[in-house]
Design a protein around this motif. Structure first.
Motif, PDB file in Angstrom:
ATOM      1  N   SER A 534       0.816  -1.250  -0.064  1.00 30.05           N
ATOM      2  CA  SER A 534       0.365  -0.127  -0.112  1.00 30.05           C
ATOM      3  C   SER A 534       1.104   1.517  -0.295  1.00 30.05           C
ATOM      4  N   LEU A 535       1.718   1.420   0.875  1.00 31.40           N
ATOM      5  CA  LEU A 535       2.468   2.022   1.356  1.00 31.40           C
ATOM      6  C   LEU A 535       2.554   3.358  -0.500  1.00 31.40           C
ATOM      7  N   MET A 536       3.571   3.364  -0.823  1.00 33.83           N
ATOM      8  CA  MET A 536       2.583   4.254  -2.341  1.00 33.83           C
ATOM      9  C   MET A 536       2.192   4.488  -3.217  1.00 33.83           C
ATOM     10  N   TYR A 537       1.289   4.111  -2.888  1.00 37.78           N
ATOM     11  CA  TYR A 537      -0.172   4.095  -3.501  1.00 37.78           C
ATOM     12  C   TYR A 537      -0.491   5.639  -2.389  1.00 37.78           C
ATOM     13  N   LEU A 538      -0.892   5.238  -0.963  1.00 34.67           N
ATOM     14  CA  LEU A 538      -0.858   5.958   0.026  1.00 34.67           C
ATOM     15  C   LEU A 538      -0.907   7.373  -0.140  1.00 34.67           C
ATOM     16  N   LEU A 539       0.904   7.435  -0.442  1.00 28.94           N
ATOM     17  CA  LEU A 539       1.935   8.680  -0.894  1.00 28.94           C
ATOM     18  C   LEU A 539       1.482   9.047  -1.901  1.00 28.94           C
ATOM     19  N   TYR A 552       3.248  15.718  -2.617  1.00 30.84           N
ATOM     20  CA  TYR A 552       4.265  14.851  -1.120  1.00 30.84           C
ATOM     21  C   TYR A 552       4.426  13.789  -1.556  1.00 30.84           C
ATOM     22  N   ASP A 553       4.408  12.963  -2.533  1.00 29.31           N
ATOM     23  CA  ASP A 553       5.063  11.720  -2.485  1.00 29.31           C
ATOM     24  C   ASP A 553       6.648  11.854  -2.594  1.00 29.31           C
ATOM     25  N   ALA A 554       7.154  12.431  -2.898  1.00 31.42           N
ATOM     26  CA  ALA A 554       8.102  13.392  -3.799  1.00 31.42           C
ATOM     27  C   ALA A 554       9.007  14.141  -2.975  1.00 31.42           C
ATOM     28  N   GLU A 555       7.864  14.622  -1.497  1.00 28.06           N
ATOM     29  CA  GLU A 555       8.379  15.355  -0.533  1.00 28.06           C
ATOM     30  C   GLU A 555       9.054  14.866   0.858  1.00 28.06           C
ATOM     31  N   LEU A 556       8.292  13.792   0.774  1.00 26.27           N
ATOM     32  CA  LEU A 556       8.155  12.270   1.868  1.00 26.27           C
ATOM     33  C   LEU A 556       9.221  11.308   1.900  1.00 26.27           C
ATOM     34  N   ILE A 557       8.848  11.199   0.638  1.00 32.87           N
ATOM     35  CA  ILE A 557      10.391   9.950   0.532  1.00 32.87           C
ATOM     36  C   ILE A 557      12.223  10.903   0.592  1.00 32.87           C
ATOM     37  N   ASN A 561      14.703   9.895   3.246  1.00 30.11           N
ATOM     38  CA  ASN A 561      15.628   9.493   3.117  1.00 30.11           C
ATOM     39  C   ASN A 561      16.767  10.224   2.797  1.00 30.11           C
ATOM     40  N   THR A 562      17.162  12.053   3.685  1.00 27.73           N
ATOM     41  CA  THR A 562      17.973  13.035   3.298  1.00 27.73           C
ATOM     42  C   THR A 562      17.613  13.516   5.309  1.00 27.73           C
ATOM     43  N   GLY A 563      16.643  13.794   5.512  1.00 30.69           N
ATOM     44  CA  GLY A 563      16.417  14.380   6.288  1.00 30.69           C
ATOM     45  C   GLY A 563      16.303  15.902   6.297  1.00 30.69           C
ATOM     46  N   PRO A 564      16.303  17.301   6.226  1.00 25.40           N
ATOM     47  CA  PRO A 564      16.778  18.883   6.194  1.00 25.40           C
ATOM     48  C   PRO A 564      18.267  18.572   6.414  1.00 25.40           C
ATOM     49  N   ALA A 565      18.002  19.172   4.766  1.00 26.72           N
ATOM     50  CA  ALA A 565      19.771  19.249   4.041  1.00 26.72           C
ATOM     51  C   ALA A 565      20.815  20.374   4.792  1.00 26.72           C
ATOM     52  N   SER A 566      19.412  21.240   5.818  1.00 30.79           N
ATOM     53  CA  SER A 566      20.217  22.218   6.669  1.00 30.79           C
ATOM     54  C   SER A 566      21.440  21.944   7.906  1.00 30.79           C
ATOM     55  N   GLN A 567      20.665  20.262   8.060  1.00 28.24           N
ATOM     56  CA  GLN A 567      21.242  19.584   9.153  1.00 28.24           C
ATOM     57  C   GLN A 567      22.258  18.773   9.406  1.00 28.24           C
ATOM     58  N   ASN A 605      18.280   8.525  -4.271  1.00 25.09           N
ATOM     59  CA  ASN A 605      17.640   8.842  -5.400  1.00 25.09           C
ATOM     60  C   ASN A 605      16.316   9.870  -5.334  1.00 25.09           C
ATOM     61  N   ASP A 606      15.855  11.452  -5.555  1.00 27.40           N
ATOM     62  CA  ASP A 606      15.297  12.232  -5.276  1.00 27.40           C
ATOM     63  C   ASP A 606      14.393  11.115  -6.366  1.00 27.40           C
ATOM     64  N   LEU A 607      12.996  11.332  -5.468  1.00 23.44           N
ATOM     65  CA  LEU A 607      12.110  11.333  -6.552  1.00 23.44           C
ATOM     66  C   LEU A 607      11.641  12.343  -7.759  1.00 23.44           C
ATOM     67  N   PRO A 608      11.728  11.974  -9.127  1.00 22.59           N
ATOM     68  CA  PRO A 608      11.751  13.179 -10.875  1.00 22.59           C
ATOM     69  C   PRO A 608      10.589  13.179 -10.424  1.00 22.59           C
ATOM     70  N   GLN A 609       9.669  14.851 -11.029  1.00 22.27           N
ATOM     71  CA  GLN A 609       8.460  15.108 -11.628  1.00 22.27           C
ATOM     72  C   GLN A 609       8.328  13.807 -12.415  1.00 22.27           C
ATOM     73  N   GLY A 610       6.888  13.281 -12.016  1.00 18.68           N
ATOM     74  CA  GLY A 610       5.701  12.424 -13.107  1.00 18.68           C
ATOM     75  C   GLY A 610       6.586  10.872 -12.646  1.00 18.68           C
ATOM     76  N   ARG A 611       7.436  10.777 -12.079  1.00 20.88           N
ATOM     77  CA  ARG A 611       8.355   9.347 -12.310  1.00 20.88           C
ATOM     78  C   ARG A 611       7.028   8.551 -10.288  1.00 20.88           C
ATOM     79  N   ASP A 612       6.581   9.004 -10.236  1.00 15.44           N
ATOM     80  CA  ASP A 612       5.241   8.398  -9.336  1.00 15.44           C
ATOM     81  C   ASP A 612       4.260   7.543 -10.027  1.00 15.44           C
TER      82      ASP A 612
END
Length: 633
Positions: A534-539, A552-557, A561-567, A605-612
């Motif tokens: 279910s997970l990716m479908y719900l995202l 949201y799916d790209a933001e959450l992934i 997997n990285t956390g806030p870049a500033s930290q 890898n960040d989720l590219p736009q449209g690759r969900d």
């Protein structure tokens, strides 16, 4: 669909089965009646039941379930990784020629065509008195429910797809929009709701068949997809979803406690299961030589292929340490979802089986014996570190057989020299009949696969309530799931464990406290449902974040997997950066953060736009020129 300008011959679906309406035992035995006619074949209630059973059989396919639904649901968020060519799902480099896509597409459209064939036959059978109206209505409801679920997964994965709703087709139907497809899912589920029976009316032989509650669960989720597809009317769609989730039929389901029992081999078709694909070991054996082919059982390769290479010789899947470290302290879901180096398998079925836990598997027993047999130097170092707990010096032979998934000092990275993380999916290590490629070579198993369970309904309901401003009710439903996870009251502070990064000294950084109720739901989707279907479908269903304008799916992934870049002490994390420079997958030590190329772990890898959205199989486009490929492929 791979059917061009021909009339589908319905007799290829007929199977000779007996009552009751079982789809786990007698359903699996089929007789070829190719060449008969509908009038001469469907003359008994058993033959009409068999026609509907053949629709269920479309789901009993490991390539569809594992390489289709599971890969999409779990590889794209980077909780689980592939050790092979299917790594394309993790780095988003899949294309329309990817060989898993036709299996995904074809198996579901085969099921849809079976539904479309079955519906008029059932109608005629009712009119002719072959089946009673009650039985005929129930079978019609099951067919509609199954078609709805098949369009649910096709549309959730590919976006809009061709809506085939008739028994005869030229195979040249153009794609409908995602909105139209989910409207059809809702229509099928609403029609099925009035025809199916309650879970409370099922006999034990009928467990696994569609119920009224299952139709309401999928309708509610499809209504939420409509909110994503039609944001201008999102409130109306979330309200309709909440109505479906609040139907009294769903009160017949409950959370199984403790959490480990949700996925246990001896607890299939339990009180939490809403839609479960049935598998069964009915004959033959579980090796390559017999596998799932007759006269063998109805088996799948979904489970043992993802166990550690050190146990099975396969090890095709492995887990992300980012998931492992993201569980909040005290969450009992952690170790029965993902096992890290030094962790024991906590499955009661595995512990109480003939194996007695990890220590009893053939490879462990054999490796330990090989080490013990070499009593003079040079000692058997490989087996000592791999198959003993290494608690005593190598030359004393006093160490015990390993009973954990590797050790902190010597994680199980595999035996073939290819990179793995040392983490494995404990959710799929529950079948005590399996050994993988070792010992008796029991690779293929009969563990049912649950596509929808009650915890997902509660969390989806919580999301609806929060989006509709009913925050207190949403948090109450959320906490029903969390209370089970923590064996009581969950922590007052909501936090995703540690970030997938380290500070300048190589120490974990605690994840930020989560105060946004919607973000709490997304976190719970992950920690409750990862490793399932279910997970990716719900995202993806969550749509866009209004605050950022991003999906949201790209933001959450990215966040998971990285956390806030500033930290991060060395700047923002780039794509394909090896994550987690601390913990058991960190090798060499943390002093060389500026050069992490030597670390075990996983890439990101960040989720590219449209690759969900996955690409349509090019083989289908070749057959149907009206199909247009998704953008970017």
């Amino acid at each position: 669909m791979k059917i061009n300008r021909i009339k589908i011959i319905v007799m290829t679906l007929a199977t000779a089965l007996l009552m009751p309406l079982s789809c786990k035992r007698s359903f699996l035995n089929q007789t070829n009646t190719f060449g008969a006619t509908a009038a001469t074949t469907f003359t008994t209630s058993a033959s009409v039941i068999a026609l509907v059973n053949a629709i269920y059989d479309s789901y009993q396919n490991s390539n569809l379930l594992k390489k289709g639904l599971w890969y999409y649901a779990d590889y794209l968020p980077h909780d689980w990784f592939n050790n092979g060519a299917d790594i394309a799902w993790n780095n988003y480099t899949y294309s329309g020629t990817f060989d898993a896509l036709p299996d995904f597409w074809d198996n579901l459209y085969i099921g849809i065509s079976r539904v479309n064939i079955a519906l008029p036959i059932i109608k005629t059978a009712i009119a002719n008195g072959v089946v009673t109206p009650a039985l005929g209505n129930r079978l019609t409801g099951e067919a509609l429910f199954l078609r709805g679920t098949m369009y649910y997964y096709l549309t959730g994965t590919f976006g809009g797809v061709p809506l085939e709703l008739n028994a005869v087709t030229d195979g040249l139907t153009a794609r409908s929009t995602q909105l139209q497809c989910f409207q059809q899912v809702v229509a099928d589920m609403q029609a099925a709701e009035g025809l199916l029976v309650s879970k409370t009316q099922l006999t034990s032989a009928d467990l696994g068949r569609a119920t009224t509650g299952a139709a309401y669960a999928y309708e509610g989720s499809a209504q939420m997809w409509l909110a994503e597809s039609d944001p201008a009317n999102a409130t109306a769609h979330y309200t309709a979803a909440l109505k479906a989730f609040n139907n009294p039929e769903l009160n017949n389901y409950s959370l199984v406690t403790p959490y480990v029992n949700v996925g246990e081999y001896n607890n299939q078709n339990n009180a939490e299961s809403i839609f479960e694909i049935q598998f069964d070991l009915t004959g033959g054996n579980q090796s390559w030589g017999d596998s799932w082919q007759p006269p063998g059982g109805e088996l799948g390769w979904i489970d043992s292929f993802s166990w550690p290479s050190e146990i099975t010789g396969e090890g095709y899947d492995y887990g992300s340490p980012a998931l492992y470290y993201s569980y909040q302290a005290g969450d009992t879901r952690k170790l029965v979802t993902i096992m890290g180096p030094g962790d024991a398998n906590l499955s009661p079925g595995i512990i109480n089986s003939q194996w007695g836990g990890i220590k009893g598997y053939p490879n462990v027993v054999g490796g330990f014996a090989a080490y013990m047999a070499k009593t003079t130097a040079p000692y058997d170092t490989a087996d000592y570190y791999r198959y003993t707990d290494a608690s005593q010096p190598i030359n004393t032979f006093n160490s015990k057989p390993i009973n954990t998934n590797g050790t902190l000092a010597h994680p199980w990275y595999g035996t073939d020299g290819t990179p793995r993380s040392g983490f494995v999916c404990a959710k799929k290590w529950r079948d005590p009949t399996l050994t993988g490629g070792s010992g008796p070579g029991a690779l293929f198993g009969s563990q049912d696969q649950v596509l929808m369970r009650y915890a997902e309904v509660l969390l989806s309901k919580a999301e609806c309530e929060i989006r509709l401003g009913m925050t207190a009710q949403g948090l109450a439903d959320l906490n029903k799931v969390r209370s089970r996870a923590f064996n009581g009251n969950p922590p007052a502070i909501f936090q995703d464990g540690n970030l997938p990064q380290a500070d300048a000294n190589g120490n974990p950084i605690p994840a930020p406290v989560i105060t946004d109720p919607l973000q709490m739901v997304f976190s719970e989707y992950r920690h409750e449902l990862t490793g399932e279907y279910s997970l990716m479908y719900l995202l993806r269903r969550a749509g866009n974040d209004a605050a950022t304008g991003k999906a949201y799916d790209a933001e959450l992934i990215h966040l998971w997997n990285t956390g806030p870049a500033s930290q991060y002490p060395y700047g923002s994390r780039p794509n394909s950066f090896i994550i987690f420079p601390y913990g058991p997958t960190h090798n060499p030590p943390a002093g060389i953060f500026n050069d992490l190329s030597g670390n075990q772990g996983v890439t990101y890898n960040d989720l590219p736009q449209g690759r969900d959205l996955l690409p349509l199989p090019v083989s289908e486009i070749a057959l149907n020129p009206h199909l247009k490929q998704n953008p970017g492929y």
